[in-house]
Design a protein around this motif. Structure first.
Motif, PDB file in Angstrom:
ATOM      1  N   CYS A  24       0.824  -1.203   0.000  1.00  0.00           N
ATOM      2  CA  CYS A  24       0.000   0.000   0.000  1.00  0.00           C
ATOM      3  C   CYS A  24       0.863   1.259   0.000  1.00  0.00           C
ATOM      4  O   CYS A  24       0.555   2.238  -0.690  1.00  0.00           O
ATOM      5  CB  CYS A  24      -0.943  -0.003   1.200  1.00  0.00           C
ATOM      6  SG  CYS A  24      -2.221   1.288   1.121  1.00  0.00           S
ATOM      7  N   HIS A  35      -7.252   6.406  -0.700  1.00  0.00           N
ATOM      8  CA  HIS A  35      -8.260   5.392  -1.011  1.00  0.00           C
ATOM      9  C   HIS A  35      -7.917   4.653  -2.301  1.00  0.00           C
ATOM     10  O   HIS A  35      -8.104   3.441  -2.407  1.00  0.00           O
ATOM     11  CB  HIS A  35      -9.648   6.038  -1.120  1.00  0.00           C
ATOM     12  CG  HIS A  35     -10.126   6.625   0.165  1.00  0.00           C
ATOM     13  ND1 HIS A  35     -10.371   5.858   1.291  1.00  0.00           N
ATOM     14  CD2 HIS A  35     -10.404   7.913   0.518  1.00  0.00           C
ATOM     15  CE1 HIS A  35     -10.780   6.637   2.281  1.00  0.00           C
ATOM     16  NE2 HIS A  35     -10.803   7.892   1.832  1.00  0.00           N
ATOM     17  N   THR A  36      -7.421   5.399  -3.290  1.00  0.00           N
ATOM     18  CA  THR A  36      -7.017   4.765  -4.543  1.00  0.00           C
ATOM     19  C   THR A  36      -5.848   3.812  -4.306  1.00  0.00           C
ATOM     20  O   THR A  36      -5.781   2.732  -4.896  1.00  0.00           O
ATOM     21  CB  THR A  36      -6.626   5.827  -5.589  1.00  0.00           C
ATOM     22  OG1 THR A  36      -7.711   6.738  -5.758  1.00  0.00           O
ATOM     23  CG2 THR A  36      -6.296   5.191  -6.924  1.00  0.00           C
ATOM     24  N   GLU A  38      -5.288   2.133  -1.601  1.00  0.00           N
ATOM     25  CA  GLU A  38      -5.855   0.936  -0.983  1.00  0.00           C
ATOM     26  C   GLU A  38      -6.528   0.062  -2.027  1.00  0.00           C
ATOM     27  O   GLU A  38      -6.443  -1.176  -1.970  1.00  0.00           O
ATOM     28  CB  GLU A  38      -6.855   1.347   0.101  1.00  0.00           C
ATOM     29  CG  GLU A  38      -6.202   2.009   1.310  1.00  0.00           C
ATOM     30  CD  GLU A  38      -7.224   2.594   2.272  1.00  0.00           C
ATOM     31  OE1 GLU A  38      -8.443   2.470   1.992  1.00  0.00           O
ATOM     32  OE2 GLU A  38      -6.817   3.169   3.293  1.00  0.00           O
ATOM     33  N   ASP A  39      -7.212   0.696  -2.989  1.00  0.00           N
ATOM     34  CA  ASP A  39      -7.843  -0.065  -4.071  1.00  0.00           C
ATOM     35  C   ASP A  39      -6.789  -0.774  -4.923  1.00  0.00           C
ATOM     36  O   ASP A  39      -6.966  -1.932  -5.319  1.00  0.00           O
ATOM     37  CB  ASP A  39      -8.677   0.862  -4.960  1.00  0.00           C
ATOM     38  CG  ASP A  39      -9.938   1.368  -4.262  1.00  0.00           C
ATOM     39  OD1 ASP A  39     -10.302   0.789  -3.222  1.00  0.00           O
ATOM     40  OD2 ASP A  39     -10.545   2.332  -4.765  1.00  0.00           O
ATOM     41  N   ALA A  42      -5.533  -3.795  -2.915  1.00  0.00           N
ATOM     42  CA  ALA A  42      -6.502  -4.891  -2.893  1.00  0.00           C
ATOM     43  C   ALA A  42      -6.540  -5.613  -4.237  1.00  0.00           C
ATOM     44  O   ALA A  42      -6.564  -6.851  -4.296  1.00  0.00           O
ATOM     45  CB  ALA A  42      -7.890  -4.350  -2.537  1.00  0.00           C
ATOM     46  N   GLU A  43      -6.538  -4.836  -5.325  1.00  0.00           N
ATOM     47  CA  GLU A  43      -6.599  -5.431  -6.654  1.00  0.00           C
ATOM     48  C   GLU A  43      -5.344  -6.254  -6.938  1.00  0.00           C
ATOM     49  O   GLU A  43      -5.416  -7.330  -7.547  1.00  0.00           O
ATOM     50  CB  GLU A  43      -6.770  -4.342  -7.709  1.00  0.00           C
ATOM     51  CG  GLU A  43      -6.986  -4.847  -9.119  1.00  0.00           C
ATOM     52  CD  GLU A  43      -8.321  -5.530  -9.324  1.00  0.00           C
ATOM     53  OE1 GLU A  43      -8.503  -6.167 -10.375  1.00  0.00           O
ATOM     54  OE2 GLU A  43      -9.196  -5.426  -8.425  1.00  0.00           O
ATOM     55  N   TRP A  77      -5.468   1.026 -15.036  1.00  0.00           N
ATOM     56  CA  TRP A  77      -6.492   1.989 -14.633  1.00  0.00           C
ATOM     57  C   TRP A  77      -6.266   3.348 -15.273  1.00  0.00           C
ATOM     58  O   TRP A  77      -7.206   4.058 -15.620  1.00  0.00           O
ATOM     59  CB  TRP A  77      -6.517   2.113 -13.114  1.00  0.00           C
ATOM     60  CG  TRP A  77      -7.111   0.924 -12.428  1.00  0.00           C
ATOM     61  CD1 TRP A  77      -7.622  -0.197 -13.018  1.00  0.00           C
ATOM     62  CD2 TRP A  77      -7.239   0.714 -11.021  1.00  0.00           C
ATOM     63  NE1 TRP A  77      -8.057  -1.082 -12.069  1.00  0.00           N
ATOM     64  CE2 TRP A  77      -7.839  -0.549 -10.835  1.00  0.00           C
ATOM     65  CE3 TRP A  77      -6.901   1.470  -9.903  1.00  0.00           C
ATOM     66  CZ2 TRP A  77      -8.122  -1.058  -9.564  1.00  0.00           C
ATOM     67  CZ3 TRP A  77      -7.170   0.963  -8.642  1.00  0.00           C
ATOM     68  CH2 TRP A  77      -7.783  -0.296  -8.478  1.00  0.00           C
ATOM     69  N   ARG A  83     -12.475   2.829 -15.500  1.00  0.00           N
ATOM     70  CA  ARG A  83     -12.102   3.143 -14.128  1.00  0.00           C
ATOM     71  C   ARG A  83     -12.825   4.404 -13.681  1.00  0.00           C
ATOM     72  O   ARG A  83     -12.837   5.423 -14.369  1.00  0.00           O
ATOM     73  CB  ARG A  83     -10.580   3.338 -14.044  1.00  0.00           C
ATOM     74  CG  ARG A  83     -10.058   3.651 -12.658  1.00  0.00           C
ATOM     75  CD  ARG A  83     -10.238   2.480 -11.709  1.00  0.00           C
ATOM     76  NE  ARG A  83      -9.863   2.836 -10.360  1.00  0.00           N
ATOM     77  CZ  ARG A  83     -10.316   2.240  -9.276  1.00  0.00           C
ATOM     78  NH1 ARG A  83     -11.188   1.271  -9.364  1.00  0.00           N
ATOM     79  NH2 ARG A  83      -9.900   2.600  -8.079  1.00  0.00           N
ATOM     80  N   GLN A  85     -12.208   6.318 -10.965  1.00  0.00           N
ATOM     81  CA  GLN A  85     -11.331   7.373 -10.485  1.00  0.00           C
ATOM     82  C   GLN A  85     -10.820   8.193 -11.664  1.00  0.00           C
ATOM     83  O   GLN A  85     -10.640   7.673 -12.751  1.00  0.00           O
ATOM     84  CB  GLN A  85     -10.138   6.806  -9.714  1.00  0.00           C
ATOM     85  CG  GLN A  85     -10.402   6.568  -8.241  1.00  0.00           C
ATOM     86  CD  GLN A  85     -11.061   5.227  -8.015  1.00  0.00           C
ATOM     87  OE1 GLN A  85     -11.441   4.558  -8.963  1.00  0.00           O
ATOM     88  NE2 GLN A  85     -11.211   4.848  -6.768  1.00  0.00           N
TER      89      GLN A  85
END
Length: 271
Positions: A24, A35-36, A38-39, A42-43, A77, A83, A85
């Motif tokens: 992260c 937040h991005t 974290e995304d 996760a991805e 992305w 996407r 974002q």
């Protein structure tokens, strides 16, 4: 990783706890929104787990694979209209050749691992082409074409032992350049950061002069973003294989013809 391949969920949970924070932090250097990041993290874990379940993915150097996956997801992305974002989140990330497989990776089960392998080869190739010509020469003949130092020695006017020493220097230079290629797309905040990032490859390998090393270390203490980059690069460096993903199959036919034409005989003295 064997437990993960065997389907043990607790094993993957352990893997996530061990690496999520570092991944992260690395992802945070590629975007301007927590937040991005974290995304992205996760991805990257989801895609890694999917690859492992298909029998692909990493057996060793798991963190290096995850960091590569983060770069790939961010590039995907940045180039994908799907996407939500804003692309501005990734404005510091150039669209690289890996994007050619981005849309395929979203729909093809086996394409993600293939795309990551292609990117690793691309980074190794970029590192190779950044080396002095003399180092490229010995790597081309000894490492890639598997010729013995005694065969290469007459081409360079050196003894076989001197060629062996030159090969070791070239391989170390390749590792430094490979690490440097990994930070080329990271987010920086100004000229001081840029100067620092440009030296992180050799810094990670302990190859900077004392004065330059002190300057980099001073900046890393003052800049949290560059400090994160340096920390993750150090982790990546610790997992570097003895032989980077650089073999004859990684070169195009045109590159092979060109390199054979210029490295068929010794050229210059280099370093």
């Amino acid at each position: 990783m064997m437990r993960v391949r065997a389907g043990e969920q607790t094993a993957f949970d352990d893997l996530f706890r061990r690496h999520a924070g570092a991944v992260c932090r690395y992802a945070r250097t590629m975007c301007r929104d927590a937040h991005t990041a974290e995304d992205l993290t996760a991805e990257a874990f989801v895609r890694t787990l999917q690859a492992v379940r298909r029998g692909a993915g990493p057996d060793t150097a798991v963190r290096a694979y995850l960091l590569t996956s983060v770069r790939h997801v961010a590039a995907t992305w940045a180039a994908s209209a799907a996407r939500t974002q804003s692309v501005d989140d990734f404005s510091a990330l150039p669209v690289r050749a890996v994007n050619a497989g981005a849309s395929e990776a979203l729909i093809s089960p086996g394409a993600e691992a293939q795309a990551l392998e292609i990117e690793e080869q691309s980074l190794a190739m970029r590192a190779f082409h950044s080396l002095p010509e003399r180092w490229q020469f010995v790597l081309w003949h000894v490492t890639i074409h598997q010729r013995a130092p005694r065969e290469v020695a007459p081409m360079l006017g050196l003894t076989p032992n001197a060629v062996s020493v030159l090969v070791q220097r070239a391989r170390e230079g390749l590792k430094q350049a490979y690490l440097q290629a990994n930070v080329a797309a990271m987010l920086t905040r100004g000229p001081e950061c840029q100067r620092c990032v440009e030296q992180l490859g050799p810094y990670t390998r302990g190859a900077l002069g004392k004065r330059a090393e002190r300057t980099v270390r001073k900046h890393l203490k003052a800049c949290s973003v560059c400090g994160v980059v340096a920390g993750e690069l150090e982790s990546l460096g610790q997992g570097l294989p003895v032989a980077l993903p650089l073999d004859i199959d990684a070169f195009s036919a045109a590159e092979i013809e060109y390199l054979n034409s210029i490295f068929g005989t010794a050229r210059g003295t280099g370093r």
